[in-house]
Enzyme design. Structure first.
Site, mmCIF file in Angstrom:
data_model
loop_
_atom_site.group_PDB
_atom_site.id
_atom_site.type_symbol
_atom_site.label_atom_id
_atom_site.label_comp_id
_atom_site.label_asym_id
_atom_site.label_seq_id
_atom_site.Cartn_x
_atom_site.Cartn_y
_atom_site.Cartn_z
ATOM 1 N N LYS A 167 -29.467 -2.127 45.305
ATOM 2 C CA LYS A 167 -29.450 -1.640 43.926
ATOM 3 C C LYS A 167 -30.435 -2.406 43.048
ATOM 4 O O LYS A 167 -31.092 -1.821 42.186
ATOM 5 C CB LYS A 167 -28.029 -1.742 43.366
ATOM 6 C CG LYS A 167 -27.093 -0.700 43.964
ATOM 7 C CD LYS A 167 -25.649 -0.875 43.509
ATOM 8 C CE LYS A 167 -24.760 0.182 44.142
ATOM 9 N NZ LYS A 167 -23.342 -0.018 43.804
ATOM 10 N N LYS A 215 -30.831 9.176 52.316
ATOM 11 C CA LYS A 215 -29.411 9.390 52.107
ATOM 12 C C LYS A 215 -29.193 10.085 50.766
ATOM 13 O O LYS A 215 -29.806 9.730 49.758
ATOM 14 C CB LYS A 215 -28.679 8.046 52.114
ATOM 15 C CG LYS A 215 -27.207 8.155 51.744
ATOM 16 C CD LYS A 215 -26.622 6.809 51.376
ATOM 17 C CE LYS A 215 -25.269 7.001 50.737
ATOM 18 N NZ LYS A 215 -24.696 5.751 50.220
ATOM 19 N N LYS A 223 -26.874 9.848 44.056
ATOM 20 C CA LYS A 223 -27.218 10.045 42.646
ATOM 21 C C LYS A 223 -28.314 9.072 42.228
ATOM 22 O O LYS A 223 -29.129 9.382 41.364
ATOM 23 C CB LYS A 223 -25.964 9.855 41.779
ATOM 24 C CG LYS A 223 -24.979 11.012 41.878
ATOM 25 C CD LYS A 223 -23.640 10.704 41.257
ATOM 26 C CE LYS A 223 -22.786 9.868 42.143
ATOM 27 N NZ LYS A 223 -21.348 9.942 41.897
#
Length: 321
Positions: free
Chosen positions: A110, A190, A193
């Site tokens: 992230k 993958k 969102k």
């Protein structure tokens, strides 16, 4: 068997959410004592707009119920309605080694994608451990990318048991449906969102067609055979099509003479047909104004009754109160 899993309300649910977590969870609600929650505390690491978060929470509840979640077969609740999660998370954090969190792949991924390196994002696995351990969970159905967090939960539970008394926490196990552990997105990565490459569960027909027809493919001409390995179209079609229709598409890839445009149209029809009954159920839920609020309120009451007992046990063990 106690089952626990949650979904973040960080945007519209997509078919990756459905096949990766929701479908296995819906099956498990008939096999044990299931607790499913909307992880709105977790979503604060990425959604920092109160109005938008409330909308996402409600949409997630509607969509999960539309897809077959039965509140008479499980406990379905909003995480923030059970604030005991946060207290348990703090207690767990006092025995959690920094190195354990620093090794978590999700945090690194992230940050690499540009998310702000907040304490909440770093400590996410500890709150997830609290979510799981709060309900003495045996089984945690998760996507492949969340398996490490369940392993972290086990490590934290072991540390708590060693420190404050054996048997304080049960050790949970992840359950991953390997065939759908990773659902590909529109770009082959993958479906997520975060990558903006999703197919929303209840997308309107026009935008749905545009998304599916825009799936990235190679430049193989119509008449030539198409590669089967690594095909996002085939991987997605396998999820929504009958075995016979899927086998036909594989054969058409291998034989050549059919273009990607035709394959995408078949995928579009497959997605539309698969989710049509759930769309009808969703319309029924939307017509009943108080239904979702009632389900979440009743679920929170049941979940909090269990959470209070667990937290009382833990507070007593660690010396609080």
């Amino acid at each position: 068997m106690r089952i626990l899993s949650g979904l973040q309300p960080s945007g519209r649910l997509h078919i990756g959410n459905y096949f990766g977590m929701m479908k296995p969870a819906l099956k498990l609600q008939h096999e044990g004592d299931a607790y499913y929650f909307i992880a709105d505390y977790h979503s604060l690491t990425s959604v920092q707009d109160g109005k938008r978060l409330r909308e996402y929470v409600r949409e997630l509840a509607i969509d999960f119920l539309a897809c077959g979640l039965d509140p008479t077969k499980c406990v379905f609740f909003r995480q923030s309605d059970v604030p005991e999660h946060c207290e348990l998370s703090w207690i767990l954090s006092t025995v959690t080694p920094m190195g354990l969190l620093e090794r978590c792949h999700s945090y690194k991924d992230k940050i690499a994608r540009g998310l702000h390196a907040s304490h909440g994002l770093f400590a996410y696995p500890v709150l997830m451990a609290a979510d799981i351990l709060m309900y003495d969970s045996d089984v945690v159905p998760v996507g492949k990318d969340q398996k490490q967090h369940v392993e972290v939960t086990r490590d934290i539970a072991i540390k708590m048991n060693e420190t404050f008394g054996e048997g304080l926490f049960k050790l949970p196990n992840p359950r991953i449906q390997e065939s759908t552990a990773v659902v590909p997105g529109l770009d082959g990565q993958k479906m997520s969102k975060s990558y903006d490459n999703t197919i929303p569960l209840f997308e309107e027909p026009g935008p749905l067609k545009k998304k599916i027809m825009g799936i990235k493919t190679d430049s193989t001409p119509v008449e030539a055979p198409k590669p089967v390995e690594g095909s996002s179209i085939l991987a997605l079609y396998k999820l929504v099509a009958s075995e016979a229709n899927y086998d036909t598409m594989v054969a058409d890839h291998l034989n050549g003479g059919v273009g990607y445009g035709d394959f995408k149209k078949r995928l579009l029809q497959g997605v539309t047909d698969y989710f049509a009954p759930y769309r009808a159920r969703r319309d029924e839920i939307l017509a009943d104004k108080g239904y979702v609020d009632q389900v979440l309120a009743e679920g929170a009451e049941k979940a909090r009754a269990v959470a209070r007992k667990t937290l009382s046990r833990v507070r007593d063990a660690v010396g609080l109160g």
